[in-house]
Structures are given as C-alpha cells and as structure tokens.
Design an enzyme around this catalytic site. Structure first.
Site, PDB file in Angstrom:
ATOM      1  N   ASP A 127     -14.810 -27.741 -32.467  1.00  0.00           N
ATOM      2  CA  ASP A 127     -13.604 -26.993 -32.791  1.00  0.00           C
ATOM      3  C   ASP A 127     -13.642 -25.661 -32.048  1.00  0.00           C
ATOM      4  O   ASP A 127     -14.471 -24.804 -32.357  1.00  0.00           O
ATOM      5  CB  ASP A 127     -13.539 -26.759 -34.304  1.00  0.00           C
ATOM      6  N   GLU A 150      -5.696 -30.454 -39.850  1.00  0.00           N
ATOM      7  CA  GLU A 150      -6.849 -29.590 -40.073  1.00  0.00           C
ATOM      8  C   GLU A 150      -6.409 -28.178 -40.422  1.00  0.00           C
ATOM      9  O   GLU A 150      -6.985 -27.521 -41.298  1.00  0.00           O
ATOM     10  CB  GLU A 150      -7.742 -29.584 -38.818  1.00  0.00           C
ATOM     11  N   HIS A 208     -10.329 -31.787 -34.330  1.00  0.00           N
ATOM     12  CA  HIS A 208      -8.951 -31.865 -34.822  1.00  0.00           C
ATOM     13  C   HIS A 208      -7.978 -31.799 -33.656  1.00  0.00           C
ATOM     14  O   HIS A 208      -8.152 -31.036 -32.711  1.00  0.00           O
ATOM     15  CB  HIS A 208      -8.666 -30.823 -35.899  1.00  0.00           C
TER      16      HIS A 208
END
Length: 483
Positions: free
Chosen positions: A209, A180, A134
């Site tokens: 992430d 996100e 993201h």
C-alpha cells in the site's frame, strides 16, 4: 491507505539479510535474558534467483490507471466507473497470462463492488502465499501512489511469474481489494468469507500500500517477524536499513488477515507522516516533509511517484515470491561448525580479545584442555571483550550457538547487579549474565541464532566490572553449529 487508525497487535520475531559486521551494544538486564531470532526464509545471496521486475512496465500500468481516472470523473473510488474500469484492466491482463481469475462481490462494502482474486495454477492448493493491494482510491484524485503503485507492482509481478512459469513449491494467490479507503471493507469481507480450513491454507499474506512515495521511506509491516524476513532480506541487500511501518499499523488490508491469525507483512513507502532527519540522512529526501505530499489529494498522479522507491519495492516482491513459492529459490544448507578455535587451545587464533583474556592461568580452571577465556575478575573498574567474525551458511534447518560459562564472584549481594557479561551476535543481544548468576562449575548455554543465516556477523562477549569485589566470567568450548 485509509486515514483512520485501527488498533492492531504487532507480532515480534526476526531479521535476515546480507553480509555485515556490527558493533556492540551495552545491556543492563540481569538475570540472563534472551532475544532469540528465528530462521529467515532465505539469505540475500539468493536474490539472483528472482527476476528483475521492469520499473518501466510498472510505470506503464500507472499510466493506464491515471488515464482511467481521467476518463471517469478524475478518480477510481470503490463502486465508481473508474474503479470498475481499473478492475477490468487488471482482470484482462491476468486472464491473458493464464491466471484463474474471479470477482467477489462485497455486499457489505460502503460502496458495494468487487474484489479481484487471481491464482496461479501451480503448487499445492493447501499451501498458499497471498499478495494483496487495494485497487480503489479516494474521490479527491486518481490515486496513483495510493494505491495504483501497490496494484501495479503486484500486476507486473504476476505477469512475470506467468511468463517464467517456474516450478512452484507453494500456490501463489494475488488480490486487488475494493473499498479499502472506506474502512478496509473489501479485505474484511474476503477474510470473513473464508472457512477455518481455507484460512489454514494461507501461510502468509503480504500487503503493498503506497510503495512509490516521492519523499518515501522504506517500511516493512511487522519488520522483525519471520513472515517479513524475505522482504527485509532484499532491502538489506541494498543497504536500505528498513524500519517498522508504524504509520501504517491497522490502516491497510493486512489488518483483518492478522486479526484472523494469518501471518502478515508487506512494504510501504509512507503517507502523510513526516520524514525525520535521521531517515533523510540514510534514505535521502527532505526531512520534516511528508513522505507523500499529495496523500489523498488531486495531485496524486503519475508525477507523484518515485521510480527508485517503486523499483525497489517491485524487485523486493519478486525476491520474496521466489523465496517463498518457487522451487530452487532458497539456498542449500552446507552444514558446518563455524567458530574457530572455540576451545582457545590455539591461543588468540581467530579471536580478537583484550589483553590477558585468553589464558592458561591457574586461577580459574578450563573446562577442557588448558586454555579458556577469562573476562574480568580484577576487582576494579574495567571492560574486557572477546570477539570473532563468523559466517553462517544459508538454507540450514538449525543454527545453534553454544558455550560453557563459569561465573565466580566475591560479591555478597543476592539482589544487586555490579558486574555483567553481555553476549551478542551482530547488534543483537542474546543474553546478559551478572554476579547474581554465579555458580559452582561450568554451565552450558545455548541459543537459536537462525535469524543470522547467510550472514557474516561478529560474535561478541563483553564483560564489565565495577570498582570493587571481583566477578570472573570464564568461557570455554564455544561452538556455532549449522545443520
């Protein structure tokens, strides 16, 4: 990474890795049970085929994202000027490198804005491996660990792939997701936009992430899955002993891919959860402190990143990408039967065994020849073992451990386990047999051990017997065939 946890299933399967010899475990279940690993993508020995990703280059991207946030109100939240500038930075670099780049407007996002999708024009279009991170952050700060680290790691890997321009066996697609932090909205929009056919083209989705946490750990999504195997293989080659990403389950962009039936995995270094003392002992850092002390805070700047953790993630992505999608990335199989003296006719040669286990004694017949391995059968408390270190070649299609087992017992119960035989490869228990499995004659037992491809591991048989009434576990003709 977003804060609220979604419920998510976890696929279970395998691990792969480096050269190891692991200790035994004691198992208690009976009748026989099996945990059969599946084949890893490649062995750690092939890691040299992948390029070394410059952590300095990844950090240079982080610096750019930090500057973008500073120039746009201090953050890169989805829908903001900081997010738009971040997307433009990534898009421009990818277009210059030769990627096919598109923006997808997420109309259902809380902050409507664009996903960025980039595809390298090589490999079959119906065989796609996808890597995503993201691109947005929270409004509280610049979002450098969360998640400029994942975004920058993928950007630099994409640029290196373009620069090397290898022959591809699969199509590689990169994605940078919007929104996100508000509920995985950008990735959900993308997955929902795919037709059933398009979803079928996706052979794996890998999510990154928060991969640079300053007090970080080494976590892999769905650690034991086949999809995770190349990620785990690389970190295993560094001796990192990665763990399942429990904290991140259902909290990042792999979630909706998984819900759609697409195999998923990914790296993470941890968010607000606290590092345990055992994790600090093996990884370093501070026990009982958050993996990321600046999680969703204004201090999540370039100073909030561990270069070491970031470098290991970036190189692991390259390793996985090369194994999954680059021609020549995986090793070639050298077919072999790797167990030595499996019929025991040469006595204890290649085996390490308790006294008297390898024998030609007439009390129990061999299946073939004169010798066999006879564990227990003493009618008294005791443990006996039989082990051999074996090396499995990498890159083969099948790996089958087989042996013939005869179980003879004086126990009369039909419901209670008194004596047992445990079969292990490395630290993985393949099966446990007991006095309840006694039968006339030998029975062949076979297991898929492809999860150990490319490794040196210990094959171990351990028999335990209680204080009265014998049970004999008699083995013969042991093989482990790779082909």
């Amino acid at each position: 990474m977003r804060g609220r946890t979604l419920s998510a299933g976890v696929a279970l399967a395998v691990f792969a890795g480096m050269t190891v010899t692991l200790a035994a475990q004691t198992a208690t279940a009976s009748p026989p049970t099996a945990t059969t690993p599946t084949r890893p993508i490649a062995a750690a020995a092939a890691a040299l085929a992948a390029p070394d990703i410059s952590v300095s280059n990844v950090q240079a991207h982080l610096t750019q994202f930090n500057a973008i946030a500073t120039a746009n109100g201090g953050n890169r939240r989805a829908g903001s000027a900081g997010y738009t500038a971040s997307l433009t930075y990534v898009k421009t670099r990818l277009q210059s490198a030769g990627y096919t780049v598109s923006e997808q407007y997420c109309s259902s996002c809380r902050y409507p804005s664009n996903n960025l999708i980039a595809e390298w024009p090589g490999g079959p279009a119906d065989q796609v491996v996808m890597f995503g991170a993201h691109l947005d952050g929270v409004s509280a700060g610049p979002g450098i660990n969360d998640n400029a680290t994942g975004s920058s790691t993928l950007l630099e890997n994409a640029l290196v792939l373009a620069a090397q321009n290898p022959t591809m066996t699969k199509r590689v697609r990169f994605a940078w997701w919007t929104d996100e932090e508000q509920g995985l909205n950008g990735s959900r929009f993308y997955v929902n936009s795919l037709s059933a056919t398009q979803r079928g083209y996706l052979k794996g989705y890998y999510n990154f992430d928060m991969v640079g946490s300053t007090n970080g750990g080494y976590f892999i999504n769905r650690l034991t899955s086949t999809t995770a195997a190349p990620l785990k293989a690389y970190w295993d080659s560094l001796g990192l002993q990665p763990e399942e990403n429990v904290e991140g389950q259902g909290r990042s962009d792999d979630y909706y891919f998984q819900q759609a039936g697409i195999p998923t995995s990914g790296y993470a270094a941890g968010a607000s959860a606290r590092k345990t003392s055992s994790q600090a002992a093996k990884w370093g850092g501070t026990a009982n402190s958050a993996y990321d002390p600046c999680y969703h805070r204004s201090c999540d700047t370039t100073a909030n990143v561990s270069a070491t953790v970031l470098n290991r993630a970036a190189d692991g992505v390259a390793y996985a990408l090369w194994q999954l999608a680059v021609s020549g990335g995986a090793p070639t199989c050298t077919a072999a039967q790797v167990v030595g003296n499996g019929g025991f006719e040469s006595g204890s040669t290649t085996w390490t065994a308790s006294s008297g286990v390898i024998t030609s004694a007439s009390g129990q017949p061999a299946r073939s020849g004169s010798y066999k391995a006879w564990l227990n059968g003493n009618g008294g408390t005791g443990t006996e073992s039989l082990t051999q270190s074996v090396t499995l070649p990498a890159g083969c299609a099948t790996y089958t451990l087989s042996f013939w087992l005869h179980i003879d017992t004086a126990e009369t119960t039909t419901s209670r386990v008194y004596d047992r035989l445990t079969v292990q490869v490395g630290s993985t228990t393949l099966a446990t047999y007991s006095n309840l499995n006694a039968a006339t004659g030998y029975v062949e037992r076979s297991f898929d051990v492809a999860g150990f491809a490319g490794q040196t591991v210990t094959l171990r048989f351990t028999g335990t017997e209680d204080s009265s009434l014998q049970t004999s576990f008699v083995l013969d003709d042991v093989t482990l065939q790779a082909s």
